[in-house]
Design a protein around this motif. Structure first.
Motif, PDB file in Angstrom:
ATOM      1  N   ARG A 128       8.213   4.763 -11.817  1.00  0.00           N
ATOM      2  CA  ARG A 128       8.139   3.914 -13.008  1.00  0.00           C
ATOM      3  C   ARG A 128       7.611   2.531 -12.641  1.00  0.00           C
ATOM      4  NH1 ARG A 128      13.935   5.215 -16.038  1.00  0.00           N
ATOM      5  NH2 ARG A 128      13.490   7.414 -16.508  1.00  0.00           N
ATOM      6  N   ALA A 129       8.034   2.046 -11.473  1.00  0.00           N
ATOM      7  CA  ALA A 129       7.582   0.712 -11.054  1.00  0.00           C
ATOM      8  C   ALA A 129       6.074   0.692 -10.833  1.00  0.00           C
ATOM      9  CB  ALA A 129       8.313   0.302  -9.770  1.00  0.00           C
ATOM     10  N   SER A 130       5.535   1.726 -10.186  1.00  0.00           N
ATOM     11  CA  SER A 130       4.089   1.756  -9.927  1.00  0.00           C
ATOM     12  C   SER A 130       3.304   1.937 -11.223  1.00  0.00           C
ATOM     13  CB  SER A 130       3.753   2.871  -8.942  1.00  0.00           C
ATOM     14  OG  SER A 130       4.091   4.132  -9.479  1.00  0.00           O
ATOM     15  N   VAL A 131       3.843   2.718 -12.166  1.00  0.00           N
ATOM     16  CA  VAL A 131       3.174   2.904 -13.453  1.00  0.00           C
ATOM     17  C   VAL A 131       3.130   1.584 -14.221  1.00  0.00           C
ATOM     18  CG1 VAL A 131       3.331   4.021 -15.709  1.00  0.00           C
ATOM     19  CG2 VAL A 131       3.692   5.360 -13.631  1.00  0.00           C
ATOM     20  N   PRO A 133       0.796  -1.238   0.000  1.00  0.00           N
ATOM     21  CA  PRO A 133       0.000   0.000   0.000  1.00  0.00           C
ATOM     22  C   PRO A 133       0.822   1.280   0.000  1.00  0.00           C
ATOM     23  CG  PRO A 133      -0.864  -1.564   1.593  1.00  0.00           C
ATOM     24  CD  PRO A 133       0.460  -2.090   1.134  1.00  0.00           C
ATOM     25  N   SER A 134       2.103   1.222   0.341  1.00  0.00           N
ATOM     26  CA  SER A 134       2.898   2.445   0.414  1.00  0.00           C
ATOM     27  C   SER A 134       3.009   3.129  -0.936  1.00  0.00           C
ATOM     28  CB  SER A 134       4.295   2.122   0.957  1.00  0.00           C
ATOM     29  OG  SER A 134       4.974   1.225   0.078  1.00  0.00           O
ATOM     30  N   MET A 135       2.888   2.375  -2.044  1.00  0.00           N
ATOM     31  CA  MET A 135       3.027   2.980  -3.364  1.00  0.00           C
ATOM     32  C   MET A 135       1.882   3.961  -3.657  1.00  0.00           C
ATOM     33  SD  MET A 135       1.779   0.076  -6.115  1.00  0.00           S
ATOM     34  CE  MET A 135       3.048  -1.074  -5.609  1.00  0.00           C
ATOM     35  N   PHE A 136       0.760   3.775  -2.992  1.00  0.00           N
ATOM     36  CA  PHE A 136      -0.365   4.653  -3.256  1.00  0.00           C
ATOM     37  C   PHE A 136      -0.242   5.985  -2.512  1.00  0.00           C
ATOM     38  CE2 PHE A 136      -2.053   0.297  -3.742  1.00  0.00           C
ATOM     39  CZ  PHE A 136      -2.399   0.382  -5.094  1.00  0.00           C
TER      40      PHE A 136
END
Length: 224
Positions: free
Chosen positions: A41-44, A32-35
């Motif tokens: 680039r990794a989250s995209v 959840p930390s990516m939000f």
């Protein structure tokens, strides 16, 4: 020798700690930390993968009655993929190599599909037991065969994932145990082989997570 070899798949032996399923819940703290951060680039890339899976699962289900249900199978893919990759790191137990976890995922899914299908689409489920064009003399046998094939579905899902995870890790363990008795030249060859196997295991981790999610989607589409 055999007991010590298979002890690598015992979660209670790693580092002498009984943290059996901790690795499966690490994702709850990390993912959840990516939000909450600026999109990287990794989250995209990950969002594009999830959107692609959503579109593919939506086509496989081919039903407008279950809108939004693809999130279940996308989440299932993400969970299995995370655990498969986590098991490639040293001293981390691969939870998907145990039937305890894989059967816990497959059995409730299959059971919910069966209950939903037999309660809401009883005629459709009965029609699935006899394929179209079956001669009347073979109908009793086809009913038995189709019934058995339906019953063993959660077992095949669980065993397929578990066996593929165990096979690669077992081969890596076997080759790694021979390193102490090899010459310097053969150790270099062994390292190259281990890296190749590790790359193969990374591919297997993705493929098995995808296969598990796709088969679950296909099983759910049959009850509509």
């Amino acid at each position: 020798m055999m007991a010590s070899l298979f002890s690598s798949f015992d979660p209670s032996t790693n580092l002498g700690l009984s943290l059996n399923w901790l690795s499966s819940f690490i994702g709850i703290m990390l993912i959840p930390s990516m939000f909450w951060l600026i999109p990287s680039r990794a989250s995209v890339i990950w969002n594009k993968i999830l959107n692609t899976l959503h579109k593919e699962f939506k086509v496989l289900m081919a039903s407008n009655k279950m809108n939004g249900s693809t999130i279940l199978f996308v989440s299932l893919f993400s969970l299995i993929l995370f655990n498969n990759f986590l098991g490639l790191f040293p001293y981390i137990f691969t939870s998907t190599s145990h039937l305890t976890l894989t059967l816990s995922l497959a059995l409730p899914l299959w059971l919910s599909f069966m209950i939903y299908g037999w309660v809401n689409n009883t005629i459709h489920m009965l029609a699935h037991l006899v394929p179209q064009g079956t001669p009347p003399a073979l109908m009793p046998f086809m009913v038995c065969i189709e019934t058995i094939s339906n019953i063993i579905r959660p077992g095949t899902l669980a065993v397929r994932l578990t066996a593929n995870m165990i096979a690669g890790h077992l081969l890596l363990t076997l080759l790694g145990n021979t390193g102490n008795s090899l010459s310097l030249y053969l150790i270099n060859v062994l390292i190259i082989v281990q890296l190749a196997l590790l790359t193969l295991e990374s591919a297997v981790s993705i493929i098995q997570a995808y296969v598990f999610a796709v088969l679950s989607t296909l099983y759910s589409s049959e009850v509509n």
